[in-house]
Design a protein around this motif. Structure first.
Motif, PDB file in Angstrom:
ATOM      1  N   PRO A   3       9.558  -7.458   5.739  1.00 34.52           N
ATOM      2  CA  PRO A   3       9.854  -6.843   4.436  1.00 34.52           C
ATOM      3  C   PRO A   3       8.824  -5.785   4.068  1.00 34.52           C
ATOM      4  O   PRO A   3       7.654  -5.914   4.420  1.00 34.52           O
ATOM      5  CB  PRO A   3       9.751  -8.017   3.457  1.00 34.52           C
ATOM      6  N   GLU A   4       9.267  -4.762   3.388  1.00 36.47           N
ATOM      7  CA  GLU A   4       8.304  -3.853   2.759  1.00 36.47           C
ATOM      8  C   GLU A   4       7.985  -4.443   1.384  1.00 36.47           C
ATOM      9  O   GLU A   4       8.879  -4.883   0.660  1.00 36.47           O
ATOM     10  CB  GLU A   4       8.889  -2.450   2.631  1.00 36.47           C
ATOM     11  N   ILE A   5       6.699  -4.474   1.069  1.00 32.89           N
ATOM     12  CA  ILE A   5       6.271  -5.068  -0.200  1.00 32.89           C
ATOM     13  C   ILE A   5       5.612  -3.991  -1.059  1.00 32.89           C
ATOM     14  O   ILE A   5       4.623  -3.369  -0.641  1.00 32.89           O
ATOM     15  CB  ILE A   5       5.274  -6.221   0.050  1.00 32.89           C
ATOM     16  N   ASN A  34       3.279  -2.217   5.977  1.00 36.48           N
ATOM     17  CA  ASN A  34       4.485  -2.427   5.153  1.00 36.48           C
ATOM     18  C   ASN A  34       4.185  -2.676   3.685  1.00 36.48           C
ATOM     19  O   ASN A  34       5.073  -3.066   2.935  1.00 36.48           O
ATOM     20  CB  ASN A  34       5.287  -3.620   5.687  1.00 36.48           C
ATOM     21  N   LEU A 171      15.281  -2.302  -2.516  1.00 38.77           N
ATOM     22  CA  LEU A 171      14.228  -3.243  -2.916  1.00 38.77           C
ATOM     23  C   LEU A 171      14.765  -4.062  -4.075  1.00 38.77           C
ATOM     24  O   LEU A 171      15.623  -3.584  -4.829  1.00 38.77           O
ATOM     25  CB  LEU A 171      12.976  -2.503  -3.379  1.00 38.77           C
ATOM     26  N   TYR A 191      15.764  -4.820   1.659  1.00 40.26           N
ATOM     27  CA  TYR A 191      14.856  -4.232   2.651  1.00 40.26           C
ATOM     28  C   TYR A 191      13.416  -4.618   2.323  1.00 40.26           C
ATOM     29  O   TYR A 191      12.542  -4.593   3.173  1.00 40.26           O
ATOM     30  CB  TYR A 191      15.033  -2.711   2.569  1.00 40.26           C
ATOM     31  N   GLY A 192      13.191  -4.955   1.058  1.00 39.86           N
ATOM     32  CA  GLY A 192      11.846  -5.328   0.635  1.00 39.86           C
ATOM     33  C   GLY A 192      11.849  -5.745  -0.820  1.00 39.86           C
ATOM     34  O   GLY A 192      12.910  -5.896  -1.434  1.00 39.86           O
ATOM     35  N   GLY A 213       3.570 -12.472   1.404  1.00 43.57           N
ATOM     36  CA  GLY A 213       4.125 -11.638   2.465  1.00 43.57           C
ATOM     37  C   GLY A 213       4.105 -12.332   3.815  1.00 43.57           C
ATOM     38  O   GLY A 213       4.516 -11.761   4.816  1.00 43.57           O
TER      39      GLY A 213
END
Ligand code: G3P
Length: 215
Positions: A3-5, A34, A171, A191-192, A213
């Motif tokens: 995941p993008e955080i 990320n 997101l 996606y995040g 994360g």
């Protein structure tokens, strides 16, 4: 997929000014590509010190350089190495005409916009303009303990279908507090995630970011 955080520092006292710098020193030890840090305008110049961190603005204006008191132009952000911004956050909503102008301009300047929206209708409406990201955050859950993935799974699923069709990264945010919440969001097609209080209000923000994360 990892995941993008996106960590939104908002204007929390422990995340602005000197405290922002202290937090970034800690986060800088993570070396994870990320993670994105969305800083208050007064701290954005820290990008010149923390060059390897992904630093985004919390908002950006449509105008360029010129006689625009109090503005944050895309050009000035790019000049200090900040190549992206949140836009239209629930706590800083913008006129639709400005949003469209900013998205169009961002494409020409290769600047990444995370367009925040509050409903599925807004996902539908703004996906037409193809921002790099759409962040769905139901305002009533922001800052609370009920995660968007628990409260709005159907909306996340629908939003992810709309976004996937147009190659927009989705997101989700509001009330995200645990790795479970992040995983659930991803399973629903996100996606995040976009997070603020879960990390910033924790007594040990770095530890929370690591656990949340699963880093
Ligand atoms: O931008 C992220 C934010 O609005 C969500 O806030 O505190 O619920 O994680 P929080």
């Amino acid at each position: 997929m990892e995941p993008e955080i996106f960590v939104n520092f908002k204007h929390y006292e422990n995340a602005v000014g000197k405290s922002c710098e202290e937090l970034l020193k800690d986060f800088n030890t993570l070396k994870n590509k990320n993670i994105y840090y969305c800083l208050s305008p007064i701290d954005l110049r820290l990008k010149t010190e923390f060059t390897s961190l992904n630093i985004f603005s919390q908002t950006v204006d449509a105008n360029g350089y010129g006689a625009y008191t109090g503005s944050i132009s895309m050009e000035s952000l790019i000049d200090i190495g900040v190549n992206g911004s949140l836009l239209n956050h629930s706590e800083r909503r913008m006129a639709k005409s400005d949003i469209i102008k900013i998205i169009e301009k961002s494409k020409k300047l290769d600047f990444k916009i995370v367009l925040c929206v509050e409903s599925l209708d807004e996902v539908r409406e703004y996906s037409k303009y193809d921002p790099e990201y759409i962040a769905y955050e139901p305002p009533e859950l922001i800052g609370g303990d009920i995660s968007v993935s628990n409260a709005k799974p159907g909306i996340i699923k629908n939003a992810s279908e709309i976004c996937n069709d147009r190659n927009i990264k989705l997101l989700v945010g509001a009330g995200v507090k645990t790795y479970e919440d992040v995983k659930n969001s991803m399973n629903l097609g996100a996606y995040g995630v976009l997070i603020a209080s879960g990390i910033i209000k924790n007594p040990k923000p770095i530890n929370k970011l690591i656990s949340l994360g699963n880093l």
